[in-house]
Design a protein around this motif. Structure first.
Motif, mmCIF file in Angstrom:
data_model
loop_
_atom_site.group_PDB
_atom_site.id
_atom_site.type_symbol
_atom_site.label_atom_id
_atom_site.label_comp_id
_atom_site.label_asym_id
_atom_site.label_seq_id
_atom_site.Cartn_x
_atom_site.Cartn_y
_atom_site.Cartn_z
ATOM 1 N N PHE A 251 0.844 -1.192 0.000
ATOM 2 C CA PHE A 251 0.000 0.000 0.000
ATOM 3 C C PHE A 251 0.884 1.247 0.000
ATOM 4 N N VAL A 252 0.317 2.352 -0.511
ATOM 5 C CA VAL A 252 1.102 3.581 -0.603
ATOM 6 C C VAL A 252 0.221 4.796 -0.303
ATOM 7 N N PHE A 253 0.824 5.781 0.330
ATOM 8 C CA PHE A 253 0.203 7.087 0.570
ATOM 9 C C PHE A 253 1.081 8.118 -0.102
ATOM 10 N N ILE A 254 0.492 8.947 -0.994
ATOM 11 C CA ILE A 254 1.227 10.033 -1.643
ATOM 12 C C ILE A 254 0.397 11.305 -1.513
ATOM 13 N N SER A 255 0.831 12.200 -0.661
ATOM 14 C CA SER A 255 0.118 13.458 -0.449
ATOM 15 C C SER A 255 0.942 14.295 0.521
ATOM 16 N N ARG A 256 0.431 15.480 0.861
ATOM 17 C CA ARG A 256 1.077 16.260 1.907
ATOM 18 C C ARG A 256 0.975 15.473 3.211
ATOM 19 N N VAL A 257 2.079 15.344 3.914
ATOM 20 C CA VAL A 257 2.114 14.552 5.141
ATOM 21 C C VAL A 257 1.715 15.459 6.297
ATOM 22 N N THR A 258 0.415 15.488 6.537
ATOM 23 C CA THR A 258 -0.167 16.366 7.545
ATOM 24 C C THR A 258 -1.360 15.654 8.179
ATOM 25 N N PRO A 259 -1.734 15.970 9.417
ATOM 26 C CA PRO A 259 -2.784 15.205 10.098
ATOM 27 C C PRO A 259 -4.085 15.082 9.323
ATOM 28 N N THR A 260 -4.561 16.159 8.675
ATOM 29 C CA THR A 260 -5.868 16.119 8.021
ATOM 30 C C THR A 260 -5.894 15.234 6.785
ATOM 31 N N LYS A 261 -4.742 14.788 6.337
ATOM 32 C CA LYS A 261 -4.704 13.831 5.229
ATOM 33 C C LYS A 261 -4.793 12.383 5.723
ATOM 34 N N GLY A 262 -4.864 12.215 7.051
ATOM 35 C CA GLY A 262 -5.102 10.881 7.611
ATOM 36 C C GLY A 262 -3.865 10.066 7.906
ATOM 37 N N VAL A 263 -2.727 10.727 8.063
ATOM 38 C CA VAL A 263 -1.474 10.016 8.310
ATOM 39 C C VAL A 263 -1.546 9.175 9.588
ATOM 40 N N GLU A 264 -2.085 9.772 10.646
ATOM 41 C CA GLU A 264 -2.161 9.038 11.919
ATOM 42 C C GLU A 264 -3.187 7.908 11.861
ATOM 43 N N ILE A 265 -4.204 8.055 11.035
ATOM 44 C CA ILE A 265 -5.183 6.980 10.841
ATOM 45 C C ILE A 265 -4.487 5.768 10.225
ATOM 46 N N ILE A 266 -3.602 6.009 9.261
ATOM 47 C CA ILE A 266 -2.846 4.917 8.648
ATOM 48 C C ILE A 266 -1.964 4.231 9.682
ATOM 49 N N ALA A 267 -1.286 5.032 10.507
ATOM 50 C CA ALA A 267 -0.395 4.466 11.523
ATOM 51 C C ALA A 267 -1.163 3.574 12.498
ATOM 52 N N GLU A 268 -2.335 4.028 12.933
ATOM 53 C CA GLU A 268 -3.136 3.238 13.871
ATOM 54 C C GLU A 268 -3.658 1.967 13.219
ATOM 55 N N ALA A 269 -4.092 2.068 11.974
ATOM 56 C CA ALA A 269 -4.604 0.887 11.266
ATOM 57 C C ALA A 269 -3.508 -0.161 11.083
ATOM 58 N N LEU A 270 -2.318 0.319 10.748
ATOM 59 C CA LEU A 270 -1.210 -0.588 10.469
ATOM 60 C C LEU A 270 -0.818 -1.410 11.699
ATOM 61 N N LYS A 271 -1.010 -0.844 12.884
ATOM 62 C CA LYS A 271 -0.676 -1.561 14.122
ATOM 63 C C LYS A 271 -1.513 -2.825 14.306
ATOM 64 N N THR A 272 -2.699 -2.848 13.708
ATOM 65 C CA THR A 272 -3.618 -3.980 13.903
ATOM 66 C C THR A 272 -3.491 -5.038 12.805
ATOM 67 N N LEU A 273 -2.634 -4.793 11.817
ATOM 68 C CA LEU A 273 -2.529 -5.696 10.666
ATOM 69 C C LEU A 273 -1.298 -6.590 10.767
ATOM 70 N N PRO A 274 -1.334 -7.755 10.128
ATOM 71 C CA PRO A 274 -0.148 -8.614 10.104
ATOM 72 C C PRO A 274 1.045 -7.915 9.444
ATOM 73 N N GLU A 275 2.245 -8.392 9.736
ATOM 74 C CA GLU A 275 3.465 -7.758 9.228
ATOM 75 C C GLU A 275 3.564 -7.783 7.714
ATOM 76 N N ALA A 276 2.836 -8.688 7.068
ATOM 77 C CA ALA A 276 2.894 -8.786 5.597
ATOM 78 C C ALA A 276 2.349 -7.529 4.922
ATOM 79 N N TYR A 277 1.517 -6.741 5.630
ATOM 80 C CA TYR A 277 0.971 -5.495 5.084
ATOM 81 C C TYR A 277 1.999 -4.380 5.241
ATOM 82 N N THR A 278 2.340 -3.720 4.132
ATOM 83 C CA THR A 278 3.302 -2.623 4.194
ATOM 84 C C THR A 278 2.673 -1.353 3.617
ATOM 85 N N VAL A 279 3.044 -0.215 4.218
ATOM 86 C CA VAL A 279 2.588 1.092 3.727
ATOM 87 C C VAL A 279 3.803 2.007 3.618
#
Length: 342
Positions: free
Chosen positions: A178-206
């Motif tokens: 998976f990839v995120f390409i945008s301005r790295v700022t809270p309103t673009k959901g960066v922290e949402i990605i970080a929290e989601a990634l914590k709950t996923l198996p290691e095979a998922y990469t962002v």
């Protein structure tokens, strides 16, 4: 080839990372398209300094620069976002009319109708007598078109657009990249990605790309959040980079979000999208067809959406994404701007 001589107002990306965003990238693409079509374009930047609040000084000087550059032009073409509409734009429109120039006004972004609704009636009246009296008015989303048409303000649709990709699109199997390409700022959901990634198996990469909003993050902090920050991408590297991933993430709740160009670029190379059902994004992403729409600020929903892609359904999502790109092909869309000059 158009015989018109255009004074184009807007902003282009500069070496200052703060200048890089959807509005400046889109304006650059329009400017390049007009040049390719042989249009004589004189570009006037509305901002020189990108430090906070520095645009106030730039806007003070803009009318004087405008009057020096307007001589010999047949048409004024303005491409601007909300801070411009509500400050200096009415004065520029008045100067354009005093100089007997035709005006094309392009609203960049997707939420001006909401701002307009909250304005006092006096300011609405000012905008109707200035910006909304332009010869041609373009807006980015169908939601905005509907709103202003219902108020008897004539506007036309000009979605954010991109050139078809010249890159040969690789046939790839789904690999949970998976990839995120945008301005790295809270309103673009960066922290949402970080929290989601914590709950996923290691095979998922962002992997995260984009200019960092240094008011909130540093590269070290992003890495501490569990995000793999890969740097900022020049515009010409976005599409080639996207082809190396399976799905693009944009869990945004950014107030001025319109049609993010990176979503259109993802569609152009058959990369499905997971994004929030925010503003007019549902006009870009068809849920369960070329991507998935999720609620805002919901790491759980994002994690579930990421897990819903499989080797069995990925090919269909990818083909649908590629098909959806057709209505955002800039070779077709930008002709509307050219036609507005005649």
């Amino acid at each position: 080839m158009s015989k018109q001589k255009i004074l184009m107002l807007g902003n282009l990306p500069t070496s200052d990372a703060r200048s890089i965003g959807g509005a400046t990238v889109l304006t650059k693409r329009i400017y390049e398209y007009l040049q390719e079509q042989g249009v004589k374009v004189d570009f006037l930047s509305t901002r020189k300094n990108w430090k906070p609040k520095a645009q106030l000084f730039d806007y003070f000087l803009l009318p004087f620069k405008f009057l020096r550059r307007i001589k010999g032009k047949t048409h004024v073409s303005i491409h601007a976002s909300a801070d411009f509409h509500l400050t200096i734009a009415p004065f520029i429109i008045l100067l354009s009319k005093l100089c007997s120039k035709k005006i094309t006004y392009h609203f960049v972004g997707g939420d001006f109708h909401k701002k307009y609704e909250r304005l006092p009636l006096f300011f609405q009246y000012i905008l109707k007598r200035t910006i909304f009296s332009s010869n041609t008015i373009f807006m980015e989303t169908l939601e905005m078109i509907t709103y202003f048409n219902e108020k008897n303000i004539r506007v036309e649709w000009l979605p954010n657009s991109r050139k078809p990709s010249a890159i040969e699109i690789p046939v790839k199997s789904y690999s949970m990249r998976f990839v995120f390409i945008s301005r790295v700022t809270p309103t673009k959901g960066v922290e949402i990605i970080a929290e989601a990634l914590k709950t996923l198996p290691e095979a998922y990469t962002v992997d995260i790309y984009g200019p960092i909003d240094k008011r909130f993050y540093t590269e070290t902090k992003l890495n501490e959040m569990g995000l793999n920050y890969c740097g900022n991408l020049p515009a010409e590297k976005v599409v080639p980079t996207l082809t190396g991933y399976d799905v693009m993430l944009l869990p945004t709740f950014h107030q001025g979000e319109g049609y993010p160009g990176v979503i259109i670029e993802a569609l152009s190379v058959g990369v499905p999208i997971i994004c929030t059902d925010w503003n007019a994004l549902k006009e870009l992403v068809a849920n369960h067809k070329d991507g998935l729409l999720i609620p805002t600020k919901s790491p759980k929903s994002l994690a579930n959406a990421m897990q819903s892609f499989t080797t069995d359904n990925y090919t269909a999502y990818s083909k649908n994404a590629l098909s959806s790109f057709k209505k955002f092909n800039s070779d077709i869309v930008f002709k509307r701007i050219l036609e507005s000059y005649d």
